[in-house]
Scaffold this motif. Structure first.
Motif, PDB file in Angstrom:
ATOM      1  N   SER A  68      -8.644 -13.346  -1.646  1.00 15.30           N
ATOM      2  CA  SER A  68      -8.035 -14.670  -1.836  1.00 15.30           C
ATOM      3  C   SER A  68      -8.337 -15.243  -3.212  1.00 15.30           C
ATOM      4  O   SER A  68      -8.046 -16.411  -3.473  1.00 15.30           O
ATOM      5  CB  SER A  68      -8.544 -15.633  -0.761  1.00 15.30           C
ATOM      6  OG  SER A  68      -9.957 -15.671  -0.772  1.00 15.30           O
ATOM      7  N   SER A 119     -19.227 -17.300   6.673  1.00 16.52           N
ATOM      8  CA  SER A 119     -19.702 -16.233   5.791  1.00 16.52           C
ATOM      9  C   SER A 119     -21.148 -16.472   5.366  1.00 16.52           C
ATOM     10  O   SER A 119     -21.533 -17.593   5.001  1.00 16.52           O
ATOM     11  CB  SER A 119     -18.812 -16.148   4.547  1.00 16.52           C
ATOM     12  OG  SER A 119     -19.390 -15.244   3.626  1.00 16.52           O
ATOM     13  N   SER A 120     -21.922 -15.394   5.330  1.00 12.46           N
ATOM     14  CA  SER A 120     -23.311 -15.484   4.869  1.00 12.46           C
ATOM     15  C   SER A 120     -23.355 -15.854   3.384  1.00 12.46           C
ATOM     16  O   SER A 120     -24.379 -16.315   2.880  1.00 12.46           O
ATOM     17  CB  SER A 120     -24.023 -14.150   5.090  1.00 12.46           C
ATOM     18  OG  SER A 120     -23.395 -13.144   4.332  1.00 12.46           O
TER      19      SER A 120
HETATM   20  C1  LIG Z   1      -9.461  -6.487   1.526  1.00 10.22           C
HETATM   21  C2  LIG Z   1     -10.313  -7.574   2.145  1.00 10.22           C
HETATM   22  C3  LIG Z   1     -10.171  -8.893   1.731  1.00 10.22           C
HETATM   23  C4  LIG Z   1     -10.948  -9.922   2.271  1.00 10.22           C
HETATM   24  N1  LIG Z   1     -10.806 -11.196   1.805  1.00 10.22           N
HETATM   25  C5  LIG Z   1     -11.598 -12.185   2.278  1.00 10.22           C
HETATM   26  C6  LIG Z   1     -11.484 -13.503   1.755  1.00 10.22           C
HETATM   27  O1  LIG Z   1     -10.670 -13.791   0.888  1.00 10.22           O
HETATM   28  N2  LIG Z   1     -12.325 -14.453   2.244  1.00 10.22           N
HETATM   29  C7  LIG Z   1     -13.261 -14.173   3.214  1.00 10.22           C
HETATM   30  O2  LIG Z   1     -13.998 -15.081   3.620  1.00 10.22           O
HETATM   31  N3  LIG Z   1     -13.368 -12.927   3.743  1.00 10.22           N
HETATM   32  C8  LIG Z   1     -12.571 -11.934   3.289  1.00 10.22           C
HETATM   33  N4  LIG Z   1     -12.676 -10.666   3.783  1.00 10.22           N
HETATM   34  C9  LIG Z   1     -13.622 -10.424   4.879  1.00 10.22           C
HETATM   35  C10 LIG Z   1     -15.055 -10.277   4.402  1.00 10.22           C
HETATM   36  O3  LIG Z   1     -15.180  -9.350   3.346  1.00 10.22           O
HETATM   37  C11 LIG Z   1     -15.902  -9.783   5.599  1.00 10.22           C
HETATM   38  O4  LIG Z   1     -15.698 -10.648   6.699  1.00 10.22           O
HETATM   39  C12 LIG Z   1     -17.360  -9.704   5.278  1.00 10.22           C
HETATM   40  O5  LIG Z   1     -18.004  -8.929   6.267  1.00 10.22           O
HETATM   41  C13 LIG Z   1     -17.997 -11.070   5.255  1.00 10.22           C
HETATM   42  O6  LIG Z   1     -19.364 -10.857   5.053  1.00 10.22           O
HETATM   43  P1  LIG Z   1     -20.416 -12.026   5.307  1.00 10.22           P
HETATM   44  O7  LIG Z   1     -20.247 -12.438   6.729  1.00 10.22           O
HETATM   45  O8  LIG Z   1     -21.746 -11.408   5.004  1.00 10.22           O
HETATM   46  O9  LIG Z   1     -20.065 -13.107   4.364  1.00 10.22           O
HETATM   47  C14 LIG Z   1     -11.905  -9.620   3.271  1.00 10.22           C
HETATM   48  C15 LIG Z   1     -12.060  -8.284   3.702  1.00 10.22           C
HETATM   49  C16 LIG Z   1     -11.280  -7.278   3.145  1.00 10.22           C
HETATM   50  C17 LIG Z   1     -11.475  -5.847   3.608  1.00 10.22           C
END
Ligand SMILES: Cc1cc2nc3c(=O)[nH]c(=O)nc-3n(C[C@H](O)[C@H](O)[C@H](O)COP(=O)(O)O)c2cc1C
Length: 174
Positions: free
Chosen positions: A51, A70-71
């Motif tokens: 994003s 998100s962490s």
């Molecule tokens: C291609 C791709 C794009 C992503 N874009 C976003 C994003 O824009 N915002 C977001 O919050 N998570 C996004 N995610 C999901 C996070 O990368 C994923 O939920 C991650 O495990 C979050 O880690 P956290 O919980 O440690 O923050 C995306 C995942 C992928 C594979």
């Protein structure tokens, strides 16, 4: 159900948006892929994000949207910094790694950027920012960053794309 016919346009009652269908439609907008990193309280944070968008040239601003749960949110106090690593097509595994639960920094090569947030080597380019503003947006928060450092790492590298829920190679027209 995903509707193709133009005749259906506008006939859906407000509030009847199916989440799975919405995800399918949003996924038709092709994007690049980034890994956004930060260093906070001596710890490295990183998350895969598609994003990301450029917001303003003067002043230089970018934005990305982060899920409320998100962490990574812990790393984003006002005035803390983060780095947007714009991934190349060779970094598909890194995109998957930073979207998963495993220890994300064990297997990647990085150098400390300005403010300490990791710059992932082999990325196409990076943008380091200070958090300027956080704006609530439903189940996400919009993070607006003021650009404090930039770098082009691979002038001729090809980008990693994301379309219809899958990583893609982006091919130029011949
Ligand atoms: C291609 C791709 C794009 C992503 N874009 C976003 C994003 O824009 N915002 C977001 O919050 N998570 C996004 N995610 C999901 C996070 O990368 C994923 O939920 C991650 O495990 C979050 O880690 P956290 O919980 O440690 O923050 C995306 C995942 C992928 C594979």
């Amino acid at each position: 159900m995903v509707v193709d016919q133009a005749t259906e346009f506008g006939e859906r009652a407000t509030g009847l948006i199916d989440q799975r269908e919405l995800r399918t439609i949003f996924g038709r907008f092709a994007t690049g892929v980034t890994v956004i990193t930060a260093k906070y309280s001596g710890e490295h944070f990183g998350v895969t994000v598609n994003s990301f968008a450029s917001l303003s040239l003067d002043p230089p601003l970018v934005l990305f949207c982060l899920h409320n749960r998100s962490s990574f949110r812990a790393a984003l106090d006002v005035e803390s910094s983060f780095t947007v690593n714009i991934l190349s097509e060779e970094q598909r595994d890194i995109a998957s790694l930073f979207a998963s639960g495993v220890d994300r920094f064990l297997k990647v090569n990085s150098l400390p950027g300005r403010g300490g947030s990791p710059v992932l080597t082999n990325s196409l380019a990076y943008v380091t920012c200070e958090v300027a503003q956080q704006v609530a947006g439903g189940d996400h928060v919009i993070i607006i960053g003021k650009v404090v450092d930039i770098g082009l790492l691979r002038r001729d590298g090809r980008p990693l794309g994301f379309f219809a829920g899958a990583m893609q190679k982006l091919e130029p027209y011949q």
